[in-house]
Design a protein around this motif. Structure first.
Motif, PDB file in Angstrom:
ATOM      1  N   ASP A  34     -23.351  28.239  16.545  1.00  0.00           N
ATOM      2  CA  ASP A  34     -22.037  27.925  17.130  1.00  0.00           C
ATOM      3  C   ASP A  34     -22.223  27.307  18.507  1.00  0.00           C
ATOM      4  N   GLY A 138     -23.877  21.779  15.828  1.00  0.00           N
ATOM      5  CA  GLY A 138     -24.306  21.149  14.581  1.00  0.00           C
ATOM      6  C   GLY A 138     -23.863  19.696  14.650  1.00  0.00           C
ATOM      7  N   ASP A 307     -11.040  25.785   7.827  1.00  0.00           N
ATOM      8  CA  ASP A 307     -10.240  24.656   8.326  1.00  0.00           C
ATOM      9  C   ASP A 307     -10.966  23.314   8.177  1.00  0.00           C
ATOM     10  N   GLU A 313      -4.573  23.854   8.818  1.00  0.00           N
ATOM     11  CA  GLU A 313      -5.187  25.183   8.985  1.00  0.00           C
ATOM     12  C   GLU A 313      -5.154  25.933   7.656  1.00  0.00           C
ATOM     13  N   CYS A 316      -6.499  32.335   9.576  1.00  0.00           N
ATOM     14  CA  CYS A 316      -7.741  33.122   9.715  1.00  0.00           C
ATOM     15  C   CYS A 316      -8.031  33.886   8.420  1.00  0.00           C
TER      16      CYS A 316
HETATM   17  C1  LIG Z   1      -1.536  26.646  17.415  1.00  0.00           C
HETATM   18  C2  LIG Z   1      -2.189  27.365  16.272  1.00  0.00           C
HETATM   19  C3  LIG Z   1      -1.598  28.504  15.739  1.00  0.00           C
HETATM   20  C4  LIG Z   1      -2.200  29.185  14.687  1.00  0.00           C
HETATM   21  N1  LIG Z   1      -1.613  30.332  14.205  1.00  0.00           N
HETATM   22  C5  LIG Z   1      -2.223  31.052  13.241  1.00  0.00           C
HETATM   23  C6  LIG Z   1      -1.670  32.276  12.770  1.00  0.00           C
HETATM   24  O1  LIG Z   1      -0.594  32.706  13.199  1.00  0.00           O
HETATM   25  N2  LIG Z   1      -2.350  32.983  11.839  1.00  0.00           N
HETATM   26  C7  LIG Z   1      -3.554  32.566  11.350  1.00  0.00           C
HETATM   27  O2  LIG Z   1      -4.154  33.277  10.544  1.00  0.00           O
HETATM   28  N3  LIG Z   1      -4.069  31.384  11.731  1.00  0.00           N
HETATM   29  C8  LIG Z   1      -3.440  30.622  12.670  1.00  0.00           C
HETATM   30  N4  LIG Z   1      -3.986  29.440  13.082  1.00  0.00           N
HETATM   31  C9  LIG Z   1      -5.099  28.877  12.311  1.00  0.00           C
HETATM   32  C10 LIG Z   1      -6.439  29.530  12.578  1.00  0.00           C
HETATM   33  O3  LIG Z   1      -6.763  29.412  13.944  1.00  0.00           O
HETATM   34  C11 LIG Z   1      -7.482  28.844  11.715  1.00  0.00           C
HETATM   35  O4  LIG Z   1      -6.996  28.610  10.415  1.00  0.00           O
HETATM   36  C12 LIG Z   1      -8.786  29.656  11.629  1.00  0.00           C
HETATM   37  O5  LIG Z   1      -9.310  29.956  12.905  1.00  0.00           O
HETATM   38  C13 LIG Z   1      -9.809  28.850  10.831  1.00  0.00           C
HETATM   39  O6  LIG Z   1     -11.050  29.472  10.846  1.00  0.00           O
HETATM   40  P1  LIG Z   1     -12.377  28.599  10.695  1.00  0.00           P
HETATM   41  O7  LIG Z   1     -13.501  29.562  10.742  1.00  0.00           O
HETATM   42  O8  LIG Z   1     -12.273  27.682   9.551  1.00  0.00           O
HETATM   43  O9  LIG Z   1     -12.408  27.647  11.982  1.00  0.00           O
HETATM   44  P2  LIG Z   1     -12.402  28.013  13.530  1.00  0.00           P
HETATM   45  O10 LIG Z   1     -11.763  29.310  13.789  1.00  0.00           O
HETATM   46  O11 LIG Z   1     -11.880  26.811  14.240  1.00  0.00           O
HETATM   47  O12 LIG Z   1     -13.963  28.194  13.862  1.00  0.00           O
HETATM   48  C14 LIG Z   1     -14.824  27.093  13.956  1.00  0.00           C
HETATM   49  C15 LIG Z   1     -16.050  27.508  14.773  1.00  0.00           C
HETATM   50  O13 LIG Z   1     -16.950  26.399  14.791  1.00  0.00           O
HETATM   51  C16 LIG Z   1     -17.421  26.182  16.109  1.00  0.00           C
HETATM   52  N5  LIG Z   1     -17.794  24.766  16.189  1.00  0.00           N
HETATM   53  C17 LIG Z   1     -16.957  23.706  16.209  1.00  0.00           C
HETATM   54  N6  LIG Z   1     -17.678  22.551  16.192  1.00  0.00           N
HETATM   55  C18 LIG Z   1     -18.978  22.918  16.146  1.00  0.00           C
HETATM   56  C19 LIG Z   1     -20.205  22.197  16.070  1.00  0.00           C
HETATM   57  N7  LIG Z   1     -20.225  20.863  15.994  1.00  0.00           N
HETATM   58  N8  LIG Z   1     -21.355  22.898  16.036  1.00  0.00           N
HETATM   59  C20 LIG Z   1     -21.355  24.259  16.097  1.00  0.00           C
HETATM   60  N9  LIG Z   1     -20.224  24.990  16.150  1.00  0.00           N
HETATM   61  C21 LIG Z   1     -19.046  24.329  16.158  1.00  0.00           C
HETATM   62  C22 LIG Z   1     -16.267  26.630  17.000  1.00  0.00           C
HETATM   63  O14 LIG Z   1     -16.756  26.983  18.293  1.00  0.00           O
HETATM   64  C23 LIG Z   1     -15.704  27.822  16.226  1.00  0.00           C
HETATM   65  O15 LIG Z   1     -16.321  29.017  16.606  1.00  0.00           O
HETATM   66  C24 LIG Z   1      -3.411  28.717  14.131  1.00  0.00           C
HETATM   67  C25 LIG Z   1      -4.010  27.561  14.660  1.00  0.00           C
HETATM   68  C26 LIG Z   1      -3.405  26.883  15.708  1.00  0.00           C
HETATM   69  C27 LIG Z   1      -4.069  25.659  16.260  1.00  0.00           C
END
Ligand SMILES: Cc1cc2nc3c(=O)[nH]c(=O)nc-3n(C[C@H](O)[C@H](O)[C@H](O)COP(=O)(O)OP(=O)(O)OC[C@H]3O[C@@H](n4cnc5c(N)ncnc54)[C@H](O)[C@@H]3O)c2cc1C
Length: 437
Positions: A34, A138, A307, A313, A316
């Motif tokens: 990360d 990455g 995501d 989205e 989570c």
């Molecule tokens: C305004 C807003 C409101 C939201 N409200 C809700 C809600 O009410 N309930 C809910 O469940 N979800 C909500 N979400 C959505 C939620 O945040 C995401 O769906 C969820 O976090 C997706 O998880 P993920 O692991 O796919 O991605 P992420 O949580 O985005 O994790 C991605 C990880 O990859 C890392 N990363 C990024 N690029 C790189 C790279 N090139 N190399 C290494 N690491 C990298 C980041 O640091 C991060 O740790 C909301 C989102 C937004 C923007």
């Protein structure tokens, strides 16, 4: 750290952590990468509401013994933090009129703490033997000879190095760098980008502690576009007796100032009195690029999860659920040479934005704020004293809102034919029209 792993996971959000935890629990060697320094720390804006509506993205998540229980897939994520039970989802016009969805018995959503979830998942992955590399980006993943080359770059360096694995997971979020380097990226359509700024505010004189509130309309900020959300939630590691804070968000199309919109809402907006004594205890922000979903989220041995494969989205909870499913499909591949289709088929069938018309429907829900303030005040005055059964989900709430408003359409046609024309046209607007404003 080794040079060869069974699995490299790029991104340690809910999706990547779940993959790392499940694969390492089954004995695979796993490297989790990360860009962040502290994985559980969250500065990316996120309402973090548990969407408890049954069958959200093919899964029903319930709170059982304070943990998140995924009923259909059959697993539980330990949660040691606090929830807020919200029983109303309220749309507020600039004049303060409401369109309200309720579920008093089960709640419309349950905000929780992302930090606690991320820490618990990370601790389990590390206990299972996952190697963790922080402050490392990455950059690219390439299929080679039945395996994958992953190019990484430390935050403090300009040069990349390479790690080899059998399977790589792109779990680097909605603006995935890894996905942009894959052929399947060419199948996506880009709609636009949004900026979000958010504050955790304490000492707010707020009349809606039982509700998720969306302020709809241009008159909420001086900048006139974008959307304000407010979510009561607890601070990470809150104790019994602590009161919730208010997480306030402003989302704007890129080019518009999200932070200035947020400041304007708090200091100059129609509800500024609520914030007279408020103090900021945390700041968040993010940029969200809107692309259509990746319909086939596996390319060779590179698996896209959470995501990174989605429109807007997954939430989570679904990021964890798809992480779990993708990990178990990959374990089957490691054992038998086949199995990715278990994950891809489920993704296509269950992720609601993969279904025709869902993107348009959600954007029509978001896009109501583009109507003139006077029209919104008029419409929401009609629904002000009513309550409609519903939840927070962006895939079902637009239908409830449409039903609530169209339930008054005869009166609107009689009293305000100009508004009737606009609102009837609104439900036919394309995704592009709405994103472009
Ligand atoms: C305004 C807003 C409101 C939201 N409200 C809700 C809600 O009410 N309930 C809910 O469940 N979800 C909500 N979400 C959505 C939620 O945040 C995401 O769906 C969820 O976090 C997706 O998880 P993920 O692991 O796919 O991605 P992420 O949580 O985005 O994790 C991605 C990880 O990859 C890392 N990363 C990024 N690029 C790189 C790279 N090139 N190399 C290494 N690491 C990298 C980041 O640091 C991060 O740790 C909301 C989102 C937004 C923007």
């Amino acid at each position: 750290m080794k040079t060869h792993y069974d699995v490299v996971v790029i991104g340690a959000g809910p999706a990547g952590l779940m993959v790392a935890k499940e694969m390492s629990a089954a004995g695979a060697t796993v490297l989790l990468v990360d860009i962040k320094k502290e994985i559980p720390k969250v500065n990316r804006s996120c309402c973090t509401m548990l969407i408890n509506e049954p069958n959200t993205h093919g899964e029903t998540v319930r709170i059982v013994n304070n943990n998140l229980h995924f009923e259909k897939t059959g697993f539980t994520v330990p949660y040691t933090g606090k929830f807020v039970k919200l029983v109303r989802s309220v749309r507020l016009s600039p004049g303060g009129y409401k369109l309200t969805m309720v579920n008093r018995s089960e709640g419309v959503a349950h905000p929780y703490t992302k930090e606690v979830i991320l820490k618990n998942l990370l601790d389990s992955a590390v206990d299972n033997g996952t190697d963790v590399l922080t402050e490392t980006a990455g950059i690219k993943a390439e299929n080679v000879n039945g395996g994958v080359r992953v190019f990484l770059r430390p935050a403090c360096s300009r040069s990349m190095y390479e790690v080899r694995c059998k399977i790589a997971f792109a779990a680097d979020g909605v603006n995935s760098q890894i996905v942009t380097g894959l052929e399947l990226f060419k199948t996506r359509k880009y709609f636009g980008s949004f900026r979000v700024a958010s504050y955790f505010l304490d000492n707010v004189d707020y009349p809606y502690w039982d509700a998720w509130v969306t302020c709809v309309g241009k008159g909420h900020t001086r900048w006139g576009r974008g959307q304000i959300y407010m979510v009561p939630k607890f601070l990470p590691y809150a104790q019994d007796g602590d009161r919730p804070i208010l997480d306030v968000f402003c989302g704007t199309p890129c080019g518009m100032p999200a932070k200035m919109g947020l400041d304007s809402f708090i200091k100059e907006g129609p509800f500024r009195e609520w914030f007279r004594h408020a103090t900021i205890v945390h700041r968040g922000a993010c940029v969200v690029n809107f692309y259509t979903c990746i319909m086939n989220p596996v390319e060779g041995n590179i698996v896209v999860v959470g995501d990174a494969a989605a429109f807007i989205e997954t939430y989570c909870q679904a990021a964890m659920m798809y992480g779990y499913r993708a990990a178990h499909a990959a374990l089957k591949v490691l054992a038998t040479g086949r199995g990715y289709e278990d994950y891809t088929n489920f993704w296509r069938e269950s992720f609601e934005y993969c279904h025709p018309g869902e993107i348009e429907k959600a954007l029509q829900g978001f896009g109501l704020g583009q109507l003139e303030d006077e029209a919104l005040d008029y419409i929401f005055k009609l629904t002000d004293n009513e309550e409609y059964e519903g939840y927070v989900s962006e895939n079902t709430a637009p239908d409830v809102m449409k039903k609530a408003i169209m339930g008054h359409i005869d009166q609107i046609r009689r009293e305000r034919p100009d508004i009737a024309v606009v609102i009837e046209k609104h439900w036919k607007a394309s995704a592009e029209d709405i994103v472009q404003g």
